[in-house]
Design a protein around this motif. Structure first.
Motif, PDB file in Angstrom:
ATOM      1  N   PRO A 232     118.008  50.598  81.086  1.00 40.52           N
ATOM      2  CA  PRO A 232     117.630  49.189  81.256  1.00 40.52           C
ATOM      3  C   PRO A 232     116.824  48.652  80.079  1.00 40.52           C
ATOM      4  O   PRO A 232     116.907  47.451  79.769  1.00 40.52           O
ATOM      5  CB  PRO A 232     116.798  49.197  82.541  1.00 40.52           C
ATOM      6  CG  PRO A 232     116.308  50.590  82.689  1.00 40.52           C
ATOM      7  CD  PRO A 232     117.370  51.463  82.103  1.00 40.52           C
ATOM      8  N   VAL A 233     116.068  49.511  79.409  1.00 42.17           N
ATOM      9  CA  VAL A 233     115.287  49.070  78.246  1.00 42.17           C
ATOM     10  C   VAL A 233     116.220  48.704  77.104  1.00 42.17           C
ATOM     11  O   VAL A 233     116.049  47.671  76.451  1.00 42.17           O
ATOM     12  CB  VAL A 233     114.293  50.169  77.822  1.00 42.17           C
ATOM     13  CG1 VAL A 233     113.592  49.785  76.521  1.00 42.17           C
ATOM     14  CG2 VAL A 233     113.271  50.417  78.921  1.00 42.17           C
ATOM     15  N   ALA A 234     117.218  49.534  76.835  1.00 40.31           N
ATOM     16  CA  ALA A 234     118.188  49.221  75.785  1.00 40.31           C
ATOM     17  C   ALA A 234     118.915  47.917  76.092  1.00 40.31           C
ATOM     18  O   ALA A 234     119.202  47.115  75.186  1.00 40.31           O
ATOM     19  CB  ALA A 234     119.187  50.370  75.649  1.00 40.31           C
ATOM     20  N   ALA A 235     119.217  47.689  77.378  1.00 44.31           N
ATOM     21  CA  ALA A 235     119.924  46.465  77.763  1.00 44.31           C
ATOM     22  C   ALA A 235     119.078  45.226  77.490  1.00 44.31           C
ATOM     23  O   ALA A 235     119.570  44.228  76.943  1.00 44.31           O
ATOM     24  CB  ALA A 235     120.317  46.536  79.233  1.00 44.31           C
ATOM     25  N   ILE A 236     117.791  45.255  77.860  1.00 48.47           N
ATOM     26  CA  ILE A 236     116.948  44.071  77.643  1.00 48.47           C
ATOM     27  C   ILE A 236     116.604  43.915  76.170  1.00 48.47           C
ATOM     28  O   ILE A 236     116.341  42.802  75.700  1.00 48.47           O
ATOM     29  CB  ILE A 236     115.664  44.149  78.509  1.00 48.47           C
ATOM     30  CG1 ILE A 236     114.963  42.787  78.568  1.00 48.47           C
ATOM     31  CG2 ILE A 236     114.717  45.205  77.999  1.00 48.47           C
ATOM     32  CD1 ILE A 236     115.766  41.689  79.189  1.00 48.47           C
ATOM     33  N   PHE A 237     116.623  45.010  75.402  1.00 49.81           N
ATOM     34  CA  PHE A 237     116.318  44.934  73.974  1.00 49.81           C
ATOM     35  C   PHE A 237     117.388  44.173  73.196  1.00 49.81           C
ATOM     36  O   PHE A 237     117.143  43.766  72.056  1.00 49.81           O
ATOM     37  CB  PHE A 237     116.174  46.345  73.388  1.00 49.81           C
ATOM     38  CG  PHE A 237     114.782  46.916  73.513  1.00 49.81           C
ATOM     39  CD1 PHE A 237     113.845  46.335  74.357  1.00 49.81           C
ATOM     40  CD2 PHE A 237     114.410  48.042  72.801  1.00 49.81           C
ATOM     41  CE1 PHE A 237     112.565  46.855  74.490  1.00 49.81           C
ATOM     42  CE2 PHE A 237     113.131  48.578  72.912  1.00 49.81           C
ATOM     43  CZ  PHE A 237     112.209  47.986  73.756  1.00 49.81           C
ATOM     44  N   THR A 238     118.564  43.982  73.775  1.00 50.76           N
ATOM     45  CA  THR A 238     119.603  43.244  73.052  1.00 50.76           C
ATOM     46  C   THR A 238     119.206  41.800  72.774  1.00 50.76           C
ATOM     47  O   THR A 238     119.727  41.174  71.845  1.00 50.76           O
ATOM     48  CB  THR A 238     120.922  43.257  73.836  1.00 50.76           C
ATOM     49  OG1 THR A 238     120.717  42.723  75.149  1.00 50.76           O
ATOM     50  CG2 THR A 238     121.467  44.672  73.947  1.00 50.76           C
ATOM     51  N   ILE A 239     118.270  41.265  73.552  1.00 56.26           N
ATOM     52  CA  ILE A 239     117.801  39.900  73.302  1.00 56.26           C
ATOM     53  C   ILE A 239     116.809  39.857  72.155  1.00 56.26           C
ATOM     54  O   ILE A 239     116.596  38.800  71.538  1.00 56.26           O
ATOM     55  CB  ILE A 239     117.166  39.304  74.590  1.00 56.26           C
ATOM     56  CG1 ILE A 239     116.875  37.798  74.443  1.00 56.26           C
ATOM     57  CG2 ILE A 239     115.880  40.023  74.928  1.00 56.26           C
ATOM     58  CD1 ILE A 239     118.077  36.945  74.296  1.00 56.26           C
ATOM     59  N   MET A 240     116.197  41.007  71.809  1.00 57.01           N
ATOM     60  CA  MET A 240     115.140  41.006  70.807  1.00 57.01           C
ATOM     61  C   MET A 240     115.674  40.758  69.404  1.00 57.01           C
ATOM     62  O   MET A 240     115.003  40.132  68.582  1.00 57.01           O
ATOM     63  CB  MET A 240     114.350  42.313  70.869  1.00 57.01           C
ATOM     64  CG  MET A 240     113.484  42.420  72.121  1.00 57.01           C
ATOM     65  SD  MET A 240     112.544  43.932  72.204  1.00 57.01           S
ATOM     66  CE  MET A 240     111.592  43.850  70.702  1.00 57.01           C
ATOM     67  N   THR A 241     116.871  41.258  69.097  1.00 60.73           N
ATOM     68  CA  THR A 241     117.448  40.940  67.790  1.00 60.73           C
ATOM     69  C   THR A 241     117.724  39.446  67.665  1.00 60.73           C
ATOM     70  O   THR A 241     117.655  38.883  66.565  1.00 60.73           O
ATOM     71  CB  THR A 241     118.753  41.718  67.571  1.00 60.73           C
ATOM     72  OG1 THR A 241     119.652  41.451  68.660  1.00 60.73           O
ATOM     73  CG2 THR A 241     118.494  43.201  67.489  1.00 60.73           C
ATOM     74  N   LYS A 242     118.005  38.799  68.790  1.00 58.97           N
ATOM     75  CA  LYS A 242     118.297  37.369  68.763  1.00 58.97           C
ATOM     76  C   LYS A 242     117.033  36.535  68.537  1.00 58.97           C
ATOM     77  O   LYS A 242     117.133  35.364  68.158  1.00 58.97           O
ATOM     78  CB  LYS A 242     118.970  36.950  70.077  1.00 58.97           C
ATOM     79  CG  LYS A 242     120.211  37.771  70.420  1.00 58.97           C
ATOM     80  CD  LYS A 242     121.177  37.903  69.256  1.00 58.97           C
ATOM     81  CE  LYS A 242     122.439  38.649  69.633  1.00 58.97           C
ATOM     82  NZ  LYS A 242     122.224  40.086  69.903  1.00 58.97           N
TER      83      LYS A 242
END
Length: 600
Positions: A257-267
């Motif tokens: 779940p952490v990797a999934a929510i981290f996808t917004i951080m590059t944005k």
């Protein structure tokens, strides 16, 4: 009801930050025992309930903001009633509203999935999750460069803890790398801010954008150098080359779940590049950065990402490289510096974030059914749910590679259409098509290893392989498959409703490109119709405060324009200051009366 609406419109931008902030503080105060005791802790259901309710409330708030922003009006919230550029402001426009909805659309299913099992593997998961949301929402809403730095630090500190969630040697090692890189980026961020403030005298985005063209040559060069440093920092956050090598390995070791929510951080980095270079450096400098630097960087990043995916030896790293490639595609759209390309980039940004998150969640599902092989791209026995997993993988592959009729295909087509009349049109079209073709090959390779070449499970009860295979779960981890389905259904709805969404992002791109509109809405005018600003910047100016006694303030006549009438009549404005304000106002009336005959 009228009172509630008045309160909502008066305080709406700040609510999106306060909801996760108060939730995070509340969850910290609730306490948290060691990870081994969480499963039996009586407070765990309370943590999950508070956390989920807060995220749903945040999602509802973000949707309401989107409806507000769709009117085309820019909403400004003045903290402590201090107007820009003297005070900090939050700005709600089409772009920030879109990013808020994307954040909570991703956060809701991810948190719902994590609340079943993953949140028991480490302390303060829910608190850190909401502090991460606080940093994200603040970064999207702030209209001040320094506060952009502050919210970056909030989300980064929360991400440090979340990255180590579940512990493990690999997470600790790459966590150190991740922290080191971001500390360096933060130092560069501060240096860049210092250079801009030292030359402009302000860090409000609208004010810096207005004053930048008026600076003297040396000051202008110093501000440009600071802006280029910020560009490097945002590039690190967005994981663009050559400062984005950290992403595939770092995201690969994070909990599912952490990797999934981290996808917004590059944005967030992509958003900052578009916002700062579109609003602050929206001149010849901005176009030069986009065309001379960002365009080749975006093309190389996109190509490098898909080549890395072809060579990846683990599924999670494969996803990380595909995320890197999608970031490059978005940067290419931004680098074109025209509103059709920006609209296409924003449409593709939403798609790439959600499909990457769903792929990371699928990785957790696949890992749970491959036993000792985990996510290694090596031949292993067939998964117990191989058919449904294969179909889900196939659907994600079609979407992520950009094949019709899904949103990835539509986003890339719109980007290609926006290349008309550009000198680099041939390069852009060629690279995007090559990347799409290589993406298909990369997904074919992964699917061939995971499904086509999978061996028949051991059927001899006396063999250890048989016992190990029988111990594997028959079903996906709790809520894992359902969270993937939710995100994929959302993407299908996204492409079905493409017409109104494209209309929204087109208007968003037009609004972002209109820096003068942003300035007019945020900055105030004085009695002469001149913009109230910090220029000319006087380093010796000391305003009157209750600590240094009564002092003559040459800027007292600005006060009625930057605070509310109620505050102006309050006890915090001294009689001495009131006399100065009235005296300077009378002096201005006299000067205006003397100037009228000359104007005629």
């Amino acid at each position: 009801m009228t009172s509630f609406l008045d309160f909502w419109y008066a305080h709406s931008p700040i609510l999106s930050i306060l909801i996760p902030a108060f939730t995070g503080f509340m969850l910290i105060l609730l306490g948290n025992p060691g990870s081994g005791a969480l499963k039996h802790d009586w407070r765990q259901p309370w943590r999950r309930g508070i956390s989920l309710i807060s995220v749903m409330l945040g999602l509802a708030t973000a949707i309401a903001y989107l409806i507000q922003a769709n009117t085309g009006k820019i909403f400004v919230y003045q903290l402590a009633e201090w107007s820009a550029p003297f005070g900090i402001v939050l700005v709600l426009d089409r772009l920030s509203a879109l990013m808020l909805v994307l954040t909570y659309t991703l956060a809701a299913p991810v948190l719902w999935f994590a609340s079943k099992e993953w949140d028991e593997r480490g302390r303060y998961f829910h608190a850190m999750f909401h502090l991460l949301l606080m940093g994200l929402t603040g970064a999207f809403l702030t209209g001040d460069l320094f506060n952009l730095f502050v919210f970056f630090e909030i989300l980064l500190m929360a991400s440090y803890v979340l990255l180590l969630h579940g512990q493990g040697k690999a997470r600790f090692q790459l966590g150190i790398h991740y922290v080191t890189i971001n500390l360096l980026a933060s130092a560069l961020f501060l240096i860049g801010l210092g250079m801009i403030y030292g030359s402009v005298g302000s860090l409000n985005m609208a004010d810096v954008g207005r004053l930048l063209p008026t600076l003297e040559n040396d000051q202008h060069r110093l501000a440009i150098a600071g802006g280029l440093l910020l560009f490097v920092v945002f590039g690190i956050k967005a994981a663009m080359l050559p400062v984005g090598f950290w992403l595939p390995k770092t995201y690969a070791v994070a909990a599912t779940p952490v990797a999934a929510i981290f996808t917004i951080m590059t944005k967030v980095g992509v958003y900052a590049i578009l916002r700062v270079n579109g609003t602050v450096f929206n001149d010849q400098l901005g176009q030069t950065i986009f065309s001379n630097y960002l365009l080749p960087i975006g093309l190389i990043t996109s190509l490098y990402g898909v080549i890395g995916a072809l060579a990846a030896e683990r599924l999670r790293r494969f996803v990380g490289f595909m995320v890197l490639s999608s970031v490059g595609t978005i940067l290419v759209a931004i680098a074109m510096f025209n509103t059709p390309a920006w609209a296409a980039g924003l449409y593709y940004l939403v798609h790439s974030t959600i499909i990457a998150a769903s792929f990371y969640l699928l990785c957790g599902w696949i890992t749970s059914q491959r036993g000792a092989m985990k996510d290694h791209l090596k031949v292993a026995p067939k998964m117990k749910q191989d058919k449904v997993i294969a179909m889900t993988f196939f659907l994600i592959a079609l979407m992520m590679a950009g094949l019709p009729p899904f949103s990835g295909f539509l986003g890339k087509v719109l980007i290609l259409q926006a290349t008309a009349n550009l000198a680099a049109q041939g390069w852009i079209i060629a690279i995007i098509l090559i990347v799409s073709f290589l993406s298909i090959l990369a997904f074919t390779r992964v699917g061939f290893i995971l499904f086509w070449r999978a061996t028949t499970p051991e059927d001899n009860p006396k063999e250890e392989a048989y016992i190990a295979y029988q111990d594997l779960p028959e079903q996906a981890p709790a809520r894992n498959d359902k969270s993937v389905y939710l995100l994929l259904v959302g993407l299908i709805v996204y492409v079905v409703c493409a017409a109104p969404i494209l209309n929204y992002v087109e208007k968003t791109a037009l609004q972002v490109s209109d820096a003068s509109l942003y300035q007019q809405r945020i900055l105030k005018l004085d009695g002469h119709g001149e913009t109230i600003s910090v220029q000319p910047f006087d380093p010796h100016y000391v305003p009157e405060t209750k600590y240094n006694g009564e002092m003559v303030d040459p800027n007292a006549h600005y006060i009625p324009y930057i605070i509310s009438p109620e505050t102006l009549k309050g006890e915090h404005i001294s009689e001495f200051k009131q006399r100065q304000i009235q005296g300077q106002e009378q002096q201005q009336h006299v000067e205006n009366a003397q100037l009228k005959p000359m104007e005629q």
